[in-house]
Design an enzyme around this catalytic site. Structure first.
Site, PDB file in Angstrom:
ATOM      1  N   ASP A   1      70.542  42.066  29.876  1.00 11.81           N
ATOM      2  CA  ASP A   1      71.866  42.969  30.327  1.00 11.81           C
ATOM      3  C   ASP A   1      71.636  44.528  29.542  1.00 11.81           C
ATOM      4  OD1 ASP A   1      74.209  44.190  30.699  1.00 11.81           O
ATOM      5  OD2 ASP A   1      75.396  42.353  30.570  1.00 11.81           O
TER       6      ASP A   1
ATOM      7  N   SER B   1      81.813  40.990  34.495  1.00  9.21           N
ATOM      8  CA  SER B   1      81.890  42.187  33.466  1.00  9.21           C
ATOM      9  C   SER B   1      83.367  42.247  32.947  1.00  9.21           C
ATOM     10  CB  SER B   1      81.568  43.447  34.234  1.00  9.21           C
ATOM     11  OG  SER B   1      81.372  44.403  33.314  1.00  9.21           O
TER      12      SER B   1
ATOM     13  N   HIS C   1      72.748  43.463  34.410  1.00  7.97           N
ATOM     14  CA  HIS C   1      74.211  43.184  34.305  1.00  7.97           C
ATOM     15  C   HIS C   1      74.422  42.239  35.435  1.00  7.97           C
ATOM     16  CE1 HIS C   1      78.171  43.665  32.919  1.00  7.97           C
ATOM     17  NE2 HIS C   1      78.576  44.308  34.033  1.00  7.97           N
TER      18      HIS C   1
END
Length: 796
Positions: free
Chosen positions: A735, A662, A769
């Site tokens: 995601d 991330s 994610h």
């Protein structure tokens, strides 16, 4: 010109991705560690006399994630279950009684897949949802016998939140039902009736780049169908069902303490194509127990105009006040929710009591942004916390709500990032009638916290007097272990339940006598990876060139021989701080037991690498402008880490790679673009083009148009021509995290490819994610190992 087929056209333009390949597997020792049963997670009973051990699948099959789902209003819906999409499943429940260490296994159907169980307020029962073929069932079990039963003819709906909660008699539950009329979902039209149109004129609306939003009228109909639920009470003894009101889009619902009213938040039209469902137009209402609306507390429009780092206008944080029969409290912004407006007070606290026929009255004004109430065990006495955005500062004050100005007394006042002086959080109790308040003896409350120190966390339990502010330390973790307070045992104040672990001892639960220091073991969880218990682990501290203290936890293989220089992985995630003193504080503990879970970078230790885990990468400065030097600060922090491990004789400075997830992936790409410190990089689920997140990212307060040069400077996509080290990009195809669209990795890969760089793009089917499925986790690890071995370990 010849006509091209669609595929030939795409190939000609280089737009066809490489075909799907079979899932890869990492080495067998890694598979064995990942497949070992995980230790259950623990929920202590409200009476602190029992523990619930909840078993789960560490990594479910990709088949679970591959079930069809709908992306609607910022959430994901399983249409077959009429529920929220499942990415994890719980499989078993064991009740362990603390006094006699007796265990009771809850009798579930074979191969049951359940949701997180919930204790009744007196601990005599638990309730949980079970996924069946035709919907989500509600089950109740007896904690003394283990006998469980399904509530007949009940299907609950958890699309917009928890589908049940216990009532004060510990027999009935408030539930959200799938409406009986929900027979068949509306069919999306095969042929559109027209275009989708949005229009704006003069109204400022700055929103983040949310995903899974509504897109058209058909989505609206599907969202309304699946998200709608009907409130009811159900008797767990008899199955008797009493419906409340009509089906609505219910976001939250809860009884008043006297259970004569309900506080309900429900969505209403118009919906929005720009924000998730929780920011749709909505009403906050008081209902009587038959479903009639008694009072509308808030009538709110779509919240797509909230200022950056601001709050919506109108009533928010509406809640029942404990220890009153039916009294509401809420806050409203006095600055129109805009943190840039200069006002003497940002908030006002309002109240209204049953029968809700009058007008709300003001309780008090709050100088900074309201952060929350902590309820003491004495009526009307609270601890109110507020947050000063300009300083990143939090202040907690004791307040008697019947005389707020005269009684206000500050008890905590510190930087929100100050881990060393963090006083901890209050210990709460759940009373048999369901009300939750601080555990309190006279004027004394109890606080528990992580206890960050320069040598790592030393968790604690304190006793504090709310009048004198005097503190007494009751429990402190040792220097060579990590021991956390979990709860008191029953009504005792001398016996506590703790979770104890060390570098070589798997976390287990003990009863500790605070006076005699004796301890009694309750659980015997086993080490899921005993082959790694000998892994070496230490806290490493060093300084950045500008003097900012830094740290990380160094992991070395069990057979490591001092003086051997290993290939090194630096894993990090940048965080923002206002001053160097808090930026340099050590967080975490080298004494924590190490679990190897998911696609953890720690698996590189099994392959002969050194790993510097959670290397601090602070970005320090004025909150308004700190990202002006983002690149310079992370490069300096990375260099300091490499220099430190080089000086220790642990790392080969020519074989160092960097990785992150991330925002850590964003950091990774930036380090490769703006330095030559690393041999390669692995970036997972990142965002690389900040013009695609134009109204802020992380803690950035400025928009793209207010800080164009900064957005461009920190966007690795804009510097793809400088990424001259091999980079592995991994991303979930589905995601749903704000800002990290899968497209971010696809476009960076294309940009690197266009400049002749070395990159590999791995898109994991059905993953969001984070990576959940066993097949995805194993494949991600295999890709990471192969990349590092090729470009780092075996670099010539």
């Amino acid at each position: 010109m010849k006509h091209l087929t669609a595929v030939a056209f795409l190939v000609a333009w280089g737009l066809v991705a490489q075909a799907q390949t079979p899932y890869k597997l990492p080495p067998k020792d890694v598979i064995d560690i990942l497949d070992a049963p995980p230790t259950p997670f623990v929920l202590v009973s409200p009476g602190n006399d029992a523990m619930m051990l909840v078993e789960y699948e560490a990594q479910p099959s990709i088949a679970l994630l591959a079930r069809p789902f709908l992306r609607l209003g910022g959430t994901r819906i399983d249409p077959q279950l009429h529920s929220e999409q499942r990415t994890r499943q719980f499989t078993g429940i064991v009740i362990k009684w603390i006094d006699d260490n007796k265990t009771i296994r809850i009798q579930l159907p074979a191969d049951a897949k359940i949701g997180i169980p919930q204790w009744s307020n007196n601990g005599s029962k638990i309730a949980f949802a079970r996924d069946a073929e035709n919907g989500v069932e509600l089950w109740v079990a007896d904690t003394k016998t283990g006998q469980a039963k399904v509530i007949p003819d009940v299907r609950v709906n958890d699309v917009l939140g928890s589908p049940f909660e216990w009532m004060s008699d510990n027999a009935r539950l408030l539930v959200r039902l799938v409406p009986a009329a929900a027979v068949k979902a509306p069919e999306p039209p095969q042929v559109p009736s027209g275009p989708t149109i949005e229009e704006t004129s003069g109204r400022v609306s700055r929103t983040w780049t949310y995903q899974d939003l509504l897109r058209n009228a058909s989505d609206e109909m599907l969202f309304e169908y699946y998200a709608q639920s009907e409130l009811a009470t159900v008797d767990s003894r008899t199955g008797a069902l009493r419906k409340i009101g009509k089906p609505e889009l219910i976001v939250s619902a809860g009884f008043s303490p006297d259970e004569k009213y309900l506080l309900v938040t429900r969505l209403k039209k118009p919906f929005s194509y720009r924000v998730p469902y929780y920011s749709f137009a909505r009403n906050v209402e008081v209902w009587e127990t038959q479903g009639a609306v008694v009072k509308v507390i808030a009538d709110l429009g779509v919240s797509d105009d909230v200022p950056v780092q601001g709050v919506p206008k109108g009533p928010r944080s509406v809640q029942w006040q404990p220890l009153h029969p039916a009294k509401l409290l809420w806050v409203e912004a006095l600055d129109e929710g805009d943190p840039l407006k200069k006002v003497p007070h940002r908030e006002v606290v309002m109240t209204l009591s049953a029968p809700f026929t009058g007008s709300p009255t003001e309780v008090m004004k709050v100088q900074h942004r309201f952060s929350g109430f902590d309820w003491t065990a004495k009526r009307d006495e609270v601890v109110l916390t507020e947050y000063d955005r300009d300083r990143r500062w939090r202040t907690s004050a004791f307040v008697d709500l019947t005389k707020p100005e005269a009684s206000r007394r500050v008890i905590f006042d510190l930087s929100a990032r100050d881990a060393y002086n963090d006083p901890g959080r209050p210990v709460y109790e759940t009373r048999p009638d369901g009300q939750r308040v601080m555990l309190q003896d006279g004027d004394w409350i109890y606080l528990t916290g992580s206890g960050a120190t320069p040598h790592g966390d030393r968790p604690f339990l304190d006793k504090m007097n709310l009048v004198t502010l005097k503190k007494e330390r009751l429990l402190l973790s040792g220097e060579k272990s990590l021991e956390r307070f979990t709860s008191f045992v029953k009504a005792s104040r001398t016996q506590v339940l703790v979770r104890y672990e060390s570098q070589t001892e798997v976390p287990n639960y003990f009863v500790v006598d605070l006076k005699s220091k004796s301890r009694r073991v309750l659980t015997d969880f086993k080490d899921p990876a005993p082959q790694m218990t000998g892994m070496k682990k230490e806290l490493v501290k060093y300084n950045r060139a500008d003097g900012v203290p830094l740290s990380g936890t160094l992991y070395l293989p069990p057979d490591y021989k001092p003086g051997t220089r290993l290939p090194l992985l630096i894993w990090a995630y940048p965080l923002e701080y206002s001053d160097p003193s808090t930026a340099g504080q050590v967080r975490g503990s080298p004494n924590a037991f190490t679990f190897f879970r998911g696609a953890s970078p720690l698996f590189f230790v099994t392959q002969g690498y050194a790993v510097l885990m959670d290397a601090t990468m602070p970005v320090v400065g004025d909150p308004e402008t700190m990202n002006n030097t983002f690149v310079e600060q992370i490069v300096a922090a990375a260099k300091a880490a490499i220099d430190k491990l080089d000086s220790m004789g642990v790392a080969d400075p020519k074989r160092v790679f960097v990785s992150g997830h991330s925002y850590g992936a964003f950091m990774t790409a930036n380090l490769l673009a703006h330095s030559d410190l690393f041999t390669a990089g692995i970036a997972r689920s990142g965002a690389y083009n900040r013009s695609l997140t134009p109204f802020g990212f992380q803690s950035e307060r400025r928009s793209f148009w207010e800080a164009r040069d900064v957005y461009m400077a920190v966007s690795p996509f804009m510097h793809a021509n400088k990424i001259n080290e091999p980079i592995l990009l991994i991303h979930g195809e589905a995601d749903n995290n704000s800002g990290t669209h899968t497209m971010q990795s696809e476009r960076l890969f294309q940009a690197i490819k266009g400049h002749g760089g070395t990159a590999r793009l791995v898109l994991l089917p059905h993953e969001s994610h984070g990576y959940a499925a066993r097949e995805s986790v194993l494949h991600a690890l295999a890709e990471m190992f192969e990349w590092a071995d090729k470009y780092v370990k075996n670099k010539q």
